[in-house]
Design a protein around this motif. Structure first.
Motif, PDB file in Angstrom:
ATOM      1  N   GLY A 109       0.944  -1.144   0.052  1.00  0.00           N
ATOM      2  CA  GLY A 109       0.029  -0.109  -0.033  1.00  0.00           C
ATOM      3  C   GLY A 109       0.745   1.274   0.023  1.00  0.00           C
ATOM      4  O   GLY A 109       2.067   1.293   0.074  1.00  0.00           O
ATOM      5  N   VAL A 110       0.089   2.347  -0.137  1.00  0.00           N
ATOM      6  CA  VAL A 110       0.581   3.750   0.015  1.00  0.00           C
ATOM      7  C   VAL A 110       1.497   3.767   1.196  1.00  0.00           C
ATOM      8  O   VAL A 110       2.621   4.305   1.369  1.00  0.00           O
ATOM      9  N   LYS A 111       0.955   3.233   2.549  1.00  0.00           N
ATOM     10  CA  LYS A 111       1.687   3.367   3.796  1.00  0.00           C
ATOM     11  C   LYS A 111       2.899   2.509   3.548  1.00  0.00           C
ATOM     12  O   LYS A 111       3.990   3.078   4.165  1.00  0.00           O
ATOM     13  N   GLY A 112       3.054   1.436   3.069  1.00  0.00           N
ATOM     14  CA  GLY A 112       4.346   0.507   3.049  1.00  0.00           C
ATOM     15  C   GLY A 112       5.279   1.291   1.908  1.00  0.00           C
ATOM     16  O   GLY A 112       6.424   1.358   2.242  1.00  0.00           O
TER      17      GLY A 112
END
Lengths: 128, 406, 249
Positions: A109-112
């Motif tokens: 994801g964007v977080k990762g």
């Protein structure tokens, strides 16, 4: 004379450290895809070191050596994976888990992605 | 005695010269204290104005997750104090318990002052105060605790101002009626304020019916402590010693304070036990933040030590007669209670709403520490209280009590 | 629709959903679910059953027509955040705020998959605490469609609604000088003839299904009304009767 010794030492250091250094880049490390959606992690460490795959398992049949080549193509999609292309060649449900399952194993994801870029902290340090 | 007939048959000029004389006849330390308080109040006003105009998100440290900061807790601190003052003074001049009667005027005055201080602080926290004036009236929501709280405190303020005026006009019957309405208004407002927190099902740390009861009990304890503090201060300011009736009133106040502390301690103990037993969700996290987390000093030193234990010991040791001990005890309480309110407001929000979900974004407590501007506005509230108290002492000539009150 | 009729409904399972991967998900389902569920599912199952099992009184819980709701297929979220971008663009959400967010849960000891993304948004609760606490009725439950709306003109910025919301769905919008929140894209899309919210339209994995719970042929309604399927809501203990449901598979 002094210059010679410096060169010699440097050469020796390179000679000794070289292979060690080369071993670290024996594989491509972590590849963070951001196309067509942001945040998919392919770990060379996992696939090569832990699972023991050879380079030619994927290169250059499924993926070019150069990072970003697959991402630039239009057919680098989940649909294509389901048809057995790219990751889907192994992630078909028999060789490895199907690319149609366990989405968030590969999708970080964007977080990762942001974490990989060092834009945000690791979750443990988010808040106390 | 002529001085106290200011409102009865004096011309405006005479009144003015009288007030000017009273203000002029003060010691240098009085002026210095007044100046300091006024400056703090001005600084607080400037800070509040700056934040309201420039945007709270820039100047305050509150966030989306931790919405209410020190300004709300300070507001609560002041308005609960006001309720307490109103309640304790009502024992005397509404319910006719003789020993509390001498406190009436100063208590009502202080209740007005602390309520004003509360409104002063919250006006810097409400983001669009202009809309509040309009829509609170034309679009009320009767299920909203905060609407009732604001409205009732507003009404109580008006009624207490009337009551105070009637006390000075010696219209005691009207004053008693007003006082009675004010007490009801204040208690209802205070419990609605507790309801703002207590009725939120989504916030384990607050949720429950005990909060309104806790608020009233702690209002009584606060009111008694503040009365002791300001009466001793006022007499010291005027260089007078207390007469017998006033000393008796202080003794009675001390007893009320001891009773209040006992009730609040009882509540605090059982509340903490309830938050710990069975480790209930987010509430447990909040309780642990108080017991041995980032709010441990706030809790043990200020909330338990300064607001409850030390004053209790000092009040008991004073036997209700040693004014110095009582003064120190009440001063400690005034400091400690501020932290008690702060702990309640902040820790309740510090537990993220998604804590029970076990997600990375809500792993532990949300951090908060007031910004400089928030601290300035908070201090401004205290400055305002000090200022009005000092002015009140002179303008109303020590809130002297008529002998024929009842 | 009556309760009787509902009981006679054929359980069509998730077959209705345009989803090729359902079987694989189901196979995987139980192994992962057991681990991932932790306390959350176990804690909510009973309450979901109570509120959403096929009993007569349950039907009365969709008082609006349409009664908008959303189903989140939690295991399909990959945190690409296209929903967040679409939401921000559609509803002019500033960079410092958000109307919808994605949370990340990591269970290092879980089998097969250790990470899970959980989209969150306003749950448009049937018993919205925000609406109860608002002093000026600036936020209200729209009688036409059950959406929890904001009237920015009336908002005084006391932020009590933000405190009351168990879902962190609200933020103060400095440009509007009012609290802002998800309105299921009512203003930007639905009211202009749109059928989907921006987030649901933008999701590449159909993790967000937007629908009308009052219609028994609605995909969200169908999934929510399957006894055999684990459907849950977030923070059921807050008692707000949310209209955003979560499931896997």
């Amino acid at each position: 004379m002094r210059l010679f010794f410096i060169c010699l030492i440097c050469g020796l250091v390179l000679l000794i450290a070289g292979p060690g250094f080369a071993e670290d880049v024996d594989h491509g490390g972590d590849i963070h895809f951001k196309q067509p959606v942001v945040g998919v992690l392919f770990s060379h460490t996992l696939h090569v070191e832990e699972l023991g795959l050879e380079c030619d398992s994927c290169h250059e049949g499924l993926f070019a050596y150069e990072a970003g080549t697959a991402e630039a193509k239009d057919d680098f999609t989940m649909k294509s994976l389901a048809e057995g292309n790219y990751c889907g060649a192994c992630h078909d449900g028999s060789t490895a888990f199907s690319s149609e399952t366990r989405c968030a194993v590969c999708h970080e994801g964007v977080k990762g992605y942001k974490r990989a870029l060092g834009l945000i902290n690791a979750p443990e340090h988010d808040r106390k | 005695m002529t001085q106290r007939t200011i409102v009865n048959g004096m011309t405006l000029n005479e009144l003015e010269s009288l007030l000017v004389d009273r203000i002029k006849s003060c010691s240098n330390s009085y002026y210095l204290a007044l100046l300091i308080c006024a400056l703090i109040m001005l600084a607080g006003s400037a800070a509040g104005l700056m934040a309201t105009v420039g945007g709270h998100h820039i100047y305050y440290n509150v966030s989306r997750e931790l919405t209410w900061g020190v300004l709300i807790s300070t507001y609560i601190y002041f308005v609960v104090t006001s309720t307490g003052l109103c309640l304790v003074s009502s024992i005397g001049h509404i319910f006719g318990v003789e020993s509390f009667v001498p406190l009436a005027k100063r208590a009502v005055f202080l209740a007005i002052v602390t309520l004003c201080a509360g409104f002063f602080v919250i006006s810097a926290e409400i983001k669009v105060p202009i809309r509040m004036m309009l829509y609170n009236i034309i679009s009320p929501n009767l299920t909203s605790n905060i609407w009732w709280m604001g409205t009732l405190y507003g009404v109580a303020l008006m009624v207490m101002i009337l009551e105070f005026a009637f006390l000075y006009l010696r219209k005691y019957r009207l004053a008693v009626v007003c006082g009675f309405i004010a007490v009801i208004g204040e208690v209802a407002a205070n419990s609605n304020l507790a309801g703002v927190f207590g009725l939120l099902n989504g916030r384990d740390f607050w949720h429950g019916a005990y909060l309104p009861i806790f608020f009233i009990a702690s209002a009584v304890m606060t009111g008694a402590a503040v009365l002791i503090f300001f009466h001793v201060l006022a007499y010291r300011l005027r260089g007078e010693s207390m007469n017998e009736t006033m000393a008796k009133a202080m003794n009675a106040c001390c007893k009320v304070a001891i009773l209040g502390i006992c009730i609040v301690s009882f509540f605090t103990v059982w509340r903490m036990v309830a938050l710990l037993a069975g480790e209930p969700g987010g509430a447990y996290l909040g309780a642990m933040a108080l017991i041995r987390g980032p709010y441990a000093v706030n809790f043990w030193v200020f909330e338990i030590g300064l607001a409850l234990v030390l004053p209790l010991i000092l009040f008991i040791c004073s036997r209700g007669t040693d004014l110095r001990l009582m003064f120190v005890g009440s001063a400690l309480m005034i400091v400690g209670l501020f932290f008690m309110r702060y702990n309640m407001v902040i820790v309740g929000q510090a537990v993220p709403v998604y804590y029970s979900l076990g997600v990375n974004e809500a792993r532990g407590l949300i951090e908060y520490f007031p910004s400089y501007l928030e601290i300035l506005v908070t201090l401004g509230g205290f400055g305002l209280t000090g200022c009005l108290f000092l002015l009140g002492e002179k303008i109303f000539d020590g809130h002297k009590v008529d002998s024929h009150h009842h | 629709m009556t309760a009787l009729k509902f009981d006679n409904l054929k359980n069509e399972g998730i077959e209705n959903l345009p989803d090729r991967q359902r079987r694989n998900f189901l196979k995987l389902g139980f192994a992962i679910t057991g681990v991932f569920a932790g306390g959350t599912i176990l804690a909510v199952t009973s309450s979901v059953r109570r509120s959403f099992a096929s009993s007569g009184d349950f039907l009365a819980q969709y008082p609006y027509k349409p009664h908008y709701g959303m189903l989140i297929r939690q295991d399909r979220c990959i945190d690409c955040e296209r929903c967040k971008q679409a939401c921000a663009k559609t509803n002019h959400v500033p960079a410092y705020g958000y109307r919808t967010d994605i949370l990340e849960r990591v269970r290092p000891d879980a089998e097969g998959q250790q990470r899970e993304f959980i989209p969150v948004l306003c749950n448009h609760c049937n018993l919205p605490q925000c609406v109860r606490v608002c002093p000026t009725r600036a936020t209200y439950k729209d009688r036409r469609n059950g959406i929890v709306m904001m009237n920015p003109k009336k908002c005084i910025g006391c932020l009590t609604c933000q405190m009351a919301c168990p879902y962190n769905a609200r933020y103060f919008n400095e440009e509007k000088m009012a609290v802002d929140k998800c309105d299921f894209c009512w203003e930007a899309r639905l009211d202009r003839g749109g059928k989907l919210t921006a987030c649901a339209a933008a999701c590449p994995a159909q993790a967000r299904i937007f629908g009308d719970l009052s219609r028994d042929d609605d995909p969200v309604h169908r999934v929510v009304h399957q006894i055999g399927r684990t459907v849950w809501v977030l923070r059921p203990e807050a008692g707000t009767k949310p209209n955003v449901f979560y499931t896997r598979g």
